[in-house]
Design a protein around this motif. Structure first.
Motif, PDB file in Angstrom:
ATOM      1  N   UNK A 100      -9.983  53.302 122.234  1.00 65.11           N
ATOM      2  CA  UNK A 100     -10.028  52.383 121.906  1.00 65.11           C
ATOM      3  C   UNK A 100      -9.272  52.887 120.017  1.00 65.11           C
ATOM      4  N   UNK A 101      -9.043  53.713 120.251  1.00 64.95           N
ATOM      5  CA  UNK A 101      -8.244  54.438 118.694  1.00 64.95           C
ATOM      6  C   UNK A 101      -6.814  53.717 119.283  1.00 64.95           C
ATOM      7  N   UNK A 102      -6.370  53.961 117.571  1.00 64.23           N
ATOM      8  CA  UNK A 102      -4.802  53.623 117.891  1.00 64.23           C
ATOM      9  C   UNK A 102      -4.200  55.163 117.179  1.00 64.23           C
ATOM     10  N   UNK A 103      -2.767  55.053 117.929  1.00 63.75           N
ATOM     11  CA  UNK A 103      -2.520  56.367 118.070  1.00 63.75           C
ATOM     12  C   UNK A 103      -1.947  57.417 116.355  1.00 63.75           C
ATOM     13  N   UNK A 104      -2.136  56.475 115.593  1.00 58.42           N
ATOM     14  CA  UNK A 104      -2.265  57.803 114.244  1.00 58.42           C
ATOM     15  C   UNK A 104      -3.646  57.853 114.596  1.00 58.42           C
ATOM     16  N   UNK A 105      -5.118  57.421 114.587  1.00 58.19           N
ATOM     17  CA  UNK A 105      -6.390  57.917 114.505  1.00 58.19           C
ATOM     18  C   UNK A 105      -6.375  58.694 115.384  1.00 58.19           C
ATOM     19  N   UNK A 106      -5.458  58.550 116.596  1.00 55.59           N
ATOM     20  CA  UNK A 106      -5.591  59.710 117.127  1.00 55.59           C
ATOM     21  C   UNK A 106      -4.584  60.739 117.437  1.00 55.59           C
ATOM     22  N   UNK A 107      -3.783  60.751 116.796  1.00 57.86           N
ATOM     23  CA  UNK A 107      -2.894  61.637 116.411  1.00 57.86           C
ATOM     24  C   UNK A 107      -3.195  63.200 115.016  1.00 57.86           C
ATOM     25  N   UNK A 108      -4.695  62.065 114.328  1.00 62.53           N
ATOM     26  CA  UNK A 108      -5.227  62.616 113.130  1.00 62.53           C
ATOM     27  C   UNK A 108      -6.277  63.627 113.943  1.00 62.53           C
ATOM     28  N   UNK A 109      -7.563  62.443 114.119  1.00 63.39           N
ATOM     29  CA  UNK A 109      -8.408  62.911 115.225  1.00 63.39           C
ATOM     30  C   UNK A 109      -8.090  64.843 116.080  1.00 63.39           C
ATOM     31  N   UNK A 122      -7.704  70.412 116.885  1.00 69.52           N
ATOM     32  CA  UNK A 122      -7.003  71.547 117.195  1.00 69.52           C
ATOM     33  C   UNK A 122      -6.904  72.900 116.260  1.00 69.52           C
ATOM     34  N   UNK A 123      -6.428  72.448 115.327  1.00 68.60           N
ATOM     35  CA  UNK A 123      -7.202  73.418 114.032  1.00 68.60           C
ATOM     36  C   UNK A 123      -8.322  73.703 114.195  1.00 68.60           C
ATOM     37  N   UNK A 124      -9.361  73.285 114.010  1.00 67.54           N
ATOM     38  CA  UNK A 124     -10.336  74.473 114.072  1.00 67.54           C
ATOM     39  C   UNK A 124     -10.950  75.425 115.646  1.00 67.54           C
ATOM     40  N   UNK A 125      -9.966  74.565 116.579  1.00 67.71           N
ATOM     41  CA  UNK A 125     -10.559  75.237 118.159  1.00 67.71           C
ATOM     42  C   UNK A 125     -11.375  74.156 118.814  1.00 67.71           C
ATOM     43  N   UNK A 126     -11.391  73.639 118.545  1.00 67.95           N
ATOM     44  CA  UNK A 126     -12.461  72.612 119.648  1.00 67.95           C
ATOM     45  C   UNK A 126     -11.791  72.357 120.202  1.00 67.95           C
ATOM     46  N   UNK A 127     -11.317  72.015 120.402  1.00 70.67           N
ATOM     47  CA  UNK A 127      -9.729  71.519 121.295  1.00 70.67           C
ATOM     48  C   UNK A 127      -8.394  72.678 122.187  1.00 70.67           C
ATOM     49  N   UNK A 128      -7.886  72.744 122.808  1.00 69.73           N
ATOM     50  CA  UNK A 128      -6.918  73.287 123.102  1.00 69.73           C
ATOM     51  C   UNK A 128      -5.756  72.991 124.088  1.00 69.73           C
ATOM     52  N   UNK A 153     -20.600  56.816 116.470  1.00 70.89           N
ATOM     53  CA  UNK A 153     -19.228  56.103 115.670  1.00 70.89           C
ATOM     54  C   UNK A 153     -18.161  57.937 115.500  1.00 70.89           C
ATOM     55  N   UNK A 154     -16.676  57.675 115.321  1.00 73.62           N
ATOM     56  CA  UNK A 154     -16.030  59.589 115.101  1.00 73.62           C
ATOM     57  C   UNK A 154     -15.615  59.825 115.658  1.00 73.62           C
ATOM     58  N   UNK A 155     -13.858  59.500 115.478  1.00 69.35           N
ATOM     59  CA  UNK A 155     -12.894  59.907 116.788  1.00 69.35           C
ATOM     60  C   UNK A 155     -13.175  61.030 117.322  1.00 69.35           C
ATOM     61  N   UNK A 156     -13.293  61.694 115.884  1.00 66.59           N
ATOM     62  CA  UNK A 156     -13.360  63.609 116.577  1.00 66.59           C
ATOM     63  C   UNK A 156     -14.311  63.976 117.701  1.00 66.59           C
ATOM     64  N   UNK A 157     -15.438  63.601 117.459  1.00 63.87           N
ATOM     65  CA  UNK A 157     -16.309  63.898 118.314  1.00 63.87           C
ATOM     66  C   UNK A 157     -16.203  62.890 119.810  1.00 63.87           C
ATOM     67  N   UNK A 158     -15.513  62.074 119.830  1.00 64.83           N
ATOM     68  CA  UNK A 158     -15.533  61.514 120.558  1.00 64.83           C
ATOM     69  C   UNK A 158     -14.467  61.306 121.123  1.00 64.83           C
ATOM     70  N   UNK A 159     -13.631  62.219 120.868  1.00 67.14           N
ATOM     71  CA  UNK A 159     -12.222  63.056 121.839  1.00 67.14           C
ATOM     72  C   UNK A 159     -12.402  64.126 121.903  1.00 67.14           C
ATOM     73  N   UNK A 160     -14.113  64.724 121.174  1.00 61.26           N
ATOM     74  CA  UNK A 160     -13.918  66.122 122.023  1.00 61.26           C
ATOM     75  C   UNK A 160     -15.132  65.772 123.427  1.00 61.26           C
ATOM     76  N   UNK A 161     -15.624  65.248 122.929  1.00 57.46           N
ATOM     77  CA  UNK A 161     -16.643  64.619 124.585  1.00 57.46           C
ATOM     78  C   UNK A 161     -15.883  63.785 125.758  1.00 57.46           C
ATOM     79  N   UNK A 162     -15.072  63.501 125.770  1.00 57.88           N
ATOM     80  CA  UNK A 162     -13.911  62.843 126.292  1.00 57.88           C
ATOM     81  C   UNK A 162     -13.065  63.808 127.143  1.00 57.88           C
ATOM     82  N   UNK A 163     -12.392  64.615 126.740  1.00 59.55           N
ATOM     83  CA  UNK A 163     -12.149  65.437 126.967  1.00 59.55           C
ATOM     84  C   UNK A 163     -12.658  66.715 128.142  1.00 59.55           C
ATOM     85  N   UNK A 164     -13.952  66.929 127.533  1.00 58.49           N
ATOM     86  CA  UNK A 164     -14.951  67.416 127.642  1.00 58.49           C
ATOM     87  C   UNK A 164     -14.983  67.226 129.307  1.00 58.49           C
ATOM     88  N   UNK A 165     -15.237  66.390 129.199  1.00 61.98           N
ATOM     89  CA  UNK A 165     -15.784  65.094 130.879  1.00 61.98           C
ATOM     90  C   UNK A 165     -14.372  64.824 131.357  1.00 61.98           C
TER      91      UNK A 165
END
Length: 632
Positions: A403-412, A417-423, A375-387
């Motif tokens: 399975x994330x809502x729009x607002x939850x996705x935007x926050x994560x 992006x702020x900590x440059x885990x994604x670009x 669980x955890x949107x940030x970790x899931x998004x990071x994994x999916x983008x890497x994939x």
């Protein structure tokens, strides 16, 4: 009015249909063959007004071991389940299998109904309760209430009705995009094609934009019903029937879905978390074909190991390859069946629906599938983008994949992006990529620059357009520019003026080249505007043509010279002087011919023609007949 859907489960002839008929007054067995044989063969439906504020839709499933595929077609989307067990027989094989299937499907609430209690003594009932407590320990039915009923005598029915009207089964929240797996499709005279199912998520009305999956085809709604009544809208947990326009019944199969556009992923390969049934784990073998049940749909699938494949030791991550496309979302629960005789082997949780889902990516999948499972949107998004690799993902693509809502996705995404885990190289493109993928591209740029510096030691560096050509087939210019900017911020590349170069590289002309350039510019200034061609210029300077050409092209990049045609260079300042002469002449004469231009500034015919054609290309002048006119 609260509306929920409850399902029955249990062994054949354990009183499921009789109980529903006693509660609702409707026989859920709707087929002639069912009534003739006295057994349920397919899904049955009935509706019950539990209270003034609650209506319940019942889905009665067949209990025969050979009809589990029909049971699974209607067993998802339930608000809860009534597990029926005949008091005179106790739990039987299909009792156990249906219970396991409900658990693997993620059903969270239920109650146990001991039917036919008029046929069992009290001592037997007490022993049965002890047996069931052991069977359900640690499951969603561990603390479920147990009701003793008899459809024949009416014993216990009122207590069951009170429970159904109470808070045990609350309506589902209509979160997420609308989705309805189709478990029945039929035609009605005067109406056309009707499809029905249990709404899994979201809500819809007659004006909702919906697609038919996996066809990804837009559909038009004529009307909606729920509980056999016209409905303005339907929401998660409700049984619903949709009257579809311009679609024949033959175009729709059980297992198709109605859902919001772009809310599902159609795929034939996915990364899963496999949860074997302990008693069937030995039957699960790699690359052996098994039946895959996803909501009301079926496909054949192969389990492909990512690492070691030991189902007998418990859950594991692997790939599932399907023989036909299914429409899925992240977190969908699947059922796997196989063997001879056919048994339920286990369940699976869909984690990765896109990406490099193949054996060559085993190491990456072995790392990222567990991260997607946590669980955890940030970790899931990071994994999916890497994939997703170099192709990256757009923010609006995260919904069905996580399975994330729009607002939850935007926050994560903002946090990543702020900590440059994604670009996000190109904000207008809104594409997310992983830093390691960006570094792969930049490493390629570095190798390209090493070659460029070797071949063009006099140049300050390469323009951005140089990199566009190198990766133009896979990356658009905006993304390349964004990756170059990221490389500058990471001090992986450097930039002088508009030219990219390696940090240690000092471009520019050598002393000999600078001396040649100075002499060439002086010669062009002295002979202007009747400058010599490249051959005669090299002859006058007593140098080879090729090094002179490279030196003048370098000066052109610096803005000092302009190549007019294949063999002719002018100083930029001299071109501006010629333009001013033309402006002055045309202020009075409005136009000029080649001969007039030649005589006006003292040019050879060759140079006059070359200059006027160059001015035409630059949209300074345009030709009409044998005249030139200012575009200004």
């Amino acid at each position: 009015m609260q509306q929920i859907t409850l399902g029955t489960a249990g062994h054949i002839d354990h009183g499921k249909s009789a109980l529903i008929q006693h509660l609702t007054g409707t026989d859920p067995d709707r087929l002639k063959e069912e009534k003739a044989r006295g057994i349920t063969l397919d899904l049955g439906f009935a509706h019950y007004q539990a209270s003034e504020t609650r209506r319940i839709s019942f889905v009665d499933v067949p209990g025969h071991e050979g009809l589990v595929h029909n049971m699974l077609a209607g067993a998802q989307g339930f608000s809860g389940v009534l597990l029926c067990i005949a008091a005179d027989e106790g739990p039987m094989p299909q009792t156990i299998e249906h219970f396991n299937l409900c658990r693997l499907l993620g059903i969270q609430r239920g109650l146990v109904v001991l039917t036919k209690v008029d046929l069992a003594e009290r001592d037997l009932l007490d022993l049965l309760r002890l047996e069931l407590a052991e069977l359900f320990a640690g499951s969603f039915l561990e603390k479920a209430p147990v009701f003793e009923v008899s459809a024949k005598t009416g014993q216990g029915i009122e207590a069951l009705k009170e429970a159904l009207a109470g808070p045990l089964f609350d309506p589902q929240e209509p979160s997420g995009p609308f989705r309805l797996p189709i478990d029945r499709a039929f035609s009605l005279k005067g109406f056309g094609t009707v499809v029905s199912g249990t709404v899994l998520s979201g809500q819809a009305d007659k004006n909702s934009a919906l697609w038919l999956y996996p066809e990804e085809k837009a559909v038009k709604l004529r009307g909606i019903q729920s509980a056999s009544e016209e409905a303005a809208s339907v929401r998660a947990g409700m049984r619903a029937a949709f009257n579809l326009a311009a679609l024949a019944k033959e175009e729709i199969q059980r297992g198709f879905q109605l859902a919001e556009p772009h809310s599902l992923i159609v795929t034939q390969r996915l990364g899963i978390w496999l949860e074997p049934l302990a008693q069937e784990a030995e039957r699960i073998k790699p690359r052996r074909w098994v039946k895959v049940f996803a909501h009301a749909a079926q496909a054949m699938g192969q389990l492909i190991p990512i690492d070691s494949f030991e189902p007998s030791t418990g859950p594991l991550y692997c790939l599932l390859k399907l023989d036909r496309p299914l429409a899925l979302r992240f977190g969908d629960r699947l059922i796997l069946r196989g063997g001879s005789p056919e048994r339920s082997l286990g369940g699976a949780l869909s984690l990765a629906l896109t990406g490099p889902l193949n054996r060559r990516s085993r190491a990456l999948l072995g790392e990222l599938l567990p991260q997607l499972h946590q669980p955890g949107a940030e970790g899931q998004i990071e994994a999916l983008v890497r994939l997703a690799g170099l192709g990256g993902l757009k923010t609006d693509q995260l919904g069905p994949r996580l399975g994330l809502g729009h607002k939850a996705s935007e926050r994560a995404v903002a946090a990543l992006l702020a900590r440059q885990a994604l670009l996000q190289p190109d904000k207008s493109e809104a594409l997310l990529i992983a830093p390691r993928e960006a570094r792969r591209v930049v490493d390629f740029f570095i190798r390209a620059l090493q070659s460029y510096h070797k071949n063009h030691p006099e140049a300050l560096g390469a323009p951005a357009e140089y990199f566009f050509g190198k990766v133009g087939r896979i990356l658009p210019p905006g993304r390349v520019t964004g990756l170059l900017a990221w490389a500058l911020r990471q001090n992986l590349l450097a930039k002088t003026d508009n030219f990219y170069h390696l940090g240690h590289f000092k471009g520019g002309l050598s002393k000999a080249q600078q001396s040649l350039l100075d002499r060439a510019l002086n010669q062009l200034a002295e002979t202007a505007p009747a400058v010599p061609g490249l051959f005669h210029l090299a002859e006058a300077l007593q140098v080879e043509r090729e090094p002179l050409f490279k030196t003048l092209k370098y000066a052109e990049k610096q803005g000092h010279t302009v190549q007019i045609d294949e063999d002719l260079f002018y100083r930029t300042a001299d071109l501006e002087t010629l333009k001013e002469i033309l402006r002055s002449h045309m202020a009075q004469s409005k136009s000029i011919t080649v001969i007039q231009f030649k005589e006006l500034v003292g040019l050879s015919r060759k140079n006059a023609i070359a200059l006027l054609e160059f001015f035409d290309q630059q949209r300074f002048t345009f030709r009409t007949g044998d005249q030139r006119v200012l575009r200004e």
